[in-house]
Scaffold this motif. Structure first.
Motif, short mmCIF file in Angstrom:
data_model
loop_
_atom_site.label_atom_id
_atom_site.label_comp_id
_atom_site.label_asym_id
_atom_site.label_seq_id
_atom_site.Cartn_x
_atom_site.Cartn_y
_atom_site.Cartn_z
N ALA A 1 0.84 -1.19 0.00
CA ALA A 1 0.00 0.00 0.00
C ALA A 1 0.88 1.24 0.00
CB ALA A 1 -0.90 0.00 1.22
N ALA A 2 0.63 2.13 -0.95
CA ALA A 2 1.42 3.36 -1.07
C ALA A 2 0.60 4.55 -0.59
CB ALA A 2 1.82 3.56 -2.53
N SER A 3 1.27 5.45 0.10
CA SER A 3 0.62 6.68 0.54
C SER A 3 1.62 7.81 0.49
CB SER A 3 0.07 6.52 1.96
OG SER A 3 1.11 6.24 2.87
N GLY A 4 1.12 9.05 0.58
CA GLY A 4 1.99 10.19 0.54
C GLY A 4 1.94 10.87 -0.81
N THR A 5 2.87 11.77 -1.01
CA THR A 5 2.94 12.54 -2.25
C THR A 5 3.69 11.73 -3.30
OG1 THR A 5 2.96 14.60 -1.03
CG2 THR A 5 3.71 14.68 -3.31
N ILE A 6 2.97 11.33 -4.33
CA ILE A 6 3.55 10.50 -5.37
C ILE A 6 3.86 11.37 -6.57
CG2 ILE A 6 3.23 8.47 -6.82
CD1 ILE A 6 1.33 7.40 -4.69
N THR B 1 1.79 -2.00 -18.12
CA THR B 1 2.90 -2.80 -18.65
C THR B 1 3.60 -3.53 -17.51
OG1 THR B 1 3.25 -1.27 -20.48
CG2 THR B 1 5.09 -2.70 -19.89
N THR B 2 3.88 -4.81 -17.73
CA THR B 2 4.54 -5.60 -16.71
C THR B 2 5.77 -6.29 -17.28
OG1 THR B 2 3.19 -7.55 -17.21
CG2 THR B 2 2.37 -6.07 -15.50
N LYS B 3 6.68 -6.61 -16.37
CA LYS B 3 7.85 -7.38 -16.76
C LYS B 3 8.30 -8.18 -15.54
CE LYS B 3 12.24 -7.21 -19.23
NZ LYS B 3 13.22 -6.36 -19.93
N TYR B 4 8.82 -9.38 -15.82
CA TYR B 4 9.23 -10.29 -14.76
C TYR B 4 10.65 -10.77 -14.99
CZ TYR B 4 4.18 -10.54 -14.08
OH TYR B 4 2.86 -10.24 -13.88
N THR B 5 11.34 -11.05 -13.90
CA THR B 5 12.62 -11.71 -14.05
C THR B 5 12.36 -13.14 -14.50
OG1 THR B 5 14.74 -12.09 -12.96
CG2 THR B 5 12.78 -12.56 -11.67
N ASP B 6 13.30 -13.71 -15.23
CA ASP B 6 13.07 -15.01 -15.87
C ASP B 6 12.68 -16.10 -14.87
OD1 ASP B 6 15.61 -14.72 -18.49
OD2 ASP B 6 13.56 -13.98 -18.37
N SER B 7 13.24 -16.08 -13.70
CA SER B 7 13.03 -17.17 -12.74
C SER B 7 11.61 -17.24 -12.20
CB SER B 7 14.03 -17.08 -11.59
OG SER B 7 13.83 -15.88 -10.88
N VAL B 8 10.83 -16.19 -12.39
CA VAL B 8 9.46 -16.20 -11.85
C VAL B 8 8.40 -16.15 -12.95
CG1 VAL B 8 10.31 -15.03 -9.78
CG2 VAL B 8 9.13 -13.69 -11.55
N LYS B 9 8.81 -16.05 -14.19
CA LYS B 9 7.85 -15.98 -15.29
C LYS B 9 6.95 -17.21 -15.28
CE LYS B 9 10.44 -13.09 -18.52
NZ LYS B 9 11.20 -13.05 -19.80
N GLY B 10 5.66 -16.97 -15.42
CA GLY B 10 4.70 -18.06 -15.43
C GLY B 10 4.24 -18.49 -14.06
N ARG B 11 4.91 -18.00 -13.01
CA ARG B 11 4.53 -18.37 -11.64
C ARG B 11 4.05 -17.17 -10.84
NH1 ARG B 11 8.26 -20.12 -8.17
NH2 ARG B 11 10.00 -18.97 -9.11
N PHE B 12 4.61 -16.02 -11.07
CA PHE B 12 4.26 -14.80 -10.33
C PHE B 12 3.45 -13.87 -11.23
CE2 PHE B 12 8.01 -14.64 -7.09
CZ PHE B 12 7.76 -15.97 -6.75
N THR B 13 2.53 -13.13 -10.61
CA THR B 13 1.76 -12.13 -11.33
C THR B 13 1.72 -10.85 -10.52
OG1 THR B 13 0.36 -13.84 -12.34
CG2 THR B 13 -0.45 -11.56 -12.38
N ILE B 14 2.13 -9.75 -11.14
CA ILE B 14 2.06 -8.45 -10.48
C ILE B 14 0.82 -7.73 -11.00
CG2 ILE B 14 3.52 -7.28 -12.20
CD1 ILE B 14 4.68 -5.62 -9.86
N SER B 15 0.12 -7.06 -10.10
CA SER B 15 -1.08 -6.31 -10.48
C SER B 15 -1.19 -5.10 -9.58
CB SER B 15 -2.33 -7.19 -10.38
OG SER B 15 -2.52 -7.64 -9.04
N ARG B 16 -2.11 -4.22 -9.94
CA ARG B 16 -2.26 -3.02 -9.13
C ARG B 16 -3.72 -2.57 -9.11
NH1 ARG B 16 1.60 1.27 -11.38
NH2 ARG B 16 0.58 2.56 -9.80
N ASN B 17 -4.06 -1.90 -8.01
CA ASN B 17 -5.35 -1.27 -7.88
C ASN B 17 -5.07 0.22 -7.74
OD1 ASN B 17 -7.69 -0.04 -6.77
ND2 ASN B 17 -8.41 -2.01 -6.03
N THR C 1 -2.46 0.42 -4.44
CA THR C 1 -1.95 -0.84 -3.91
C THR C 1 -1.44 -1.69 -5.06
OG1 THR C 1 -3.49 -0.76 -2.06
CG2 THR C 1 -2.49 -2.89 -2.55
N VAL C 2 -0.31 -2.32 -4.83
CA VAL C 2 0.28 -3.24 -5.78
C VAL C 2 0.34 -4.63 -5.15
CG1 VAL C 2 2.34 -3.80 -7.13
CG2 VAL C 2 1.66 -1.44 -6.84
N TYR C 3 0.09 -5.65 -5.95
CA TYR C 3 0.06 -7.02 -5.45
C TYR C 3 1.10 -7.86 -6.19
CZ TYR C 3 -4.48 -5.41 -3.80
OH TYR C 3 -5.47 -4.69 -3.21
#
Length: 121
Positions: free
Chosen positions: A23-28, A56-72, A77-79
């Protein structure tokens, strides 16, 4: 100033799943992307994944296909959904606020305190 608070770490068996949130807060200002990094004992901090304001998303090779980054964006908030976890994913995971220019992610000096993910074999 930007404040980042990570949640969701813990102990999980290999093959299991965890979801981290930041969770991000403050002056962005000049921030148009967010990222997850991780640091295992004795290793450098590495970029795991990033996501831009435009999705746009990008992953390091070792987590591709296993990890998913998303945001609200409404909740600033980023997940990081982590599936099929492996013992080598064990690390402290950090959230970072940065910028995305020319297809490159640049970390800014805004870091959370980190959350520990431990994957047992």
């Amino acid at each position: 100033q930007v404040q980042l608070v990570e949640l969701g770490g813990g102990l999980v068996q290999a093959g299991g799943s965890l979801t981290l949130s930041c969770a991000a807060s403050g002056t962005i200002f000049n921030i148009n992307a967010m990222a997850w990094y991780r640091q295992a004992p004795g290793n450098h901090r590495e970029l795991v994944a990033y996501i831009t304001n435009g999705g746009t998303t990008k992953y390091t090779d070792s987590v591709k296909g296993r990890f998913t980054i998303s945001r609200n964006n409404a909740q600033n908030t980023v997940y990081l959904q982590m599936n099929t976890l492996k013992p080598e994913d064990t690390a402290v995971y950090y959230c970072n606020a940065g910028s995305y220019r020319g297809s490159v992610y640049y970390s800014h000096a805004y870091w959370g305190k980190g959350t520990l993910v431990t994957v047992s074999s």
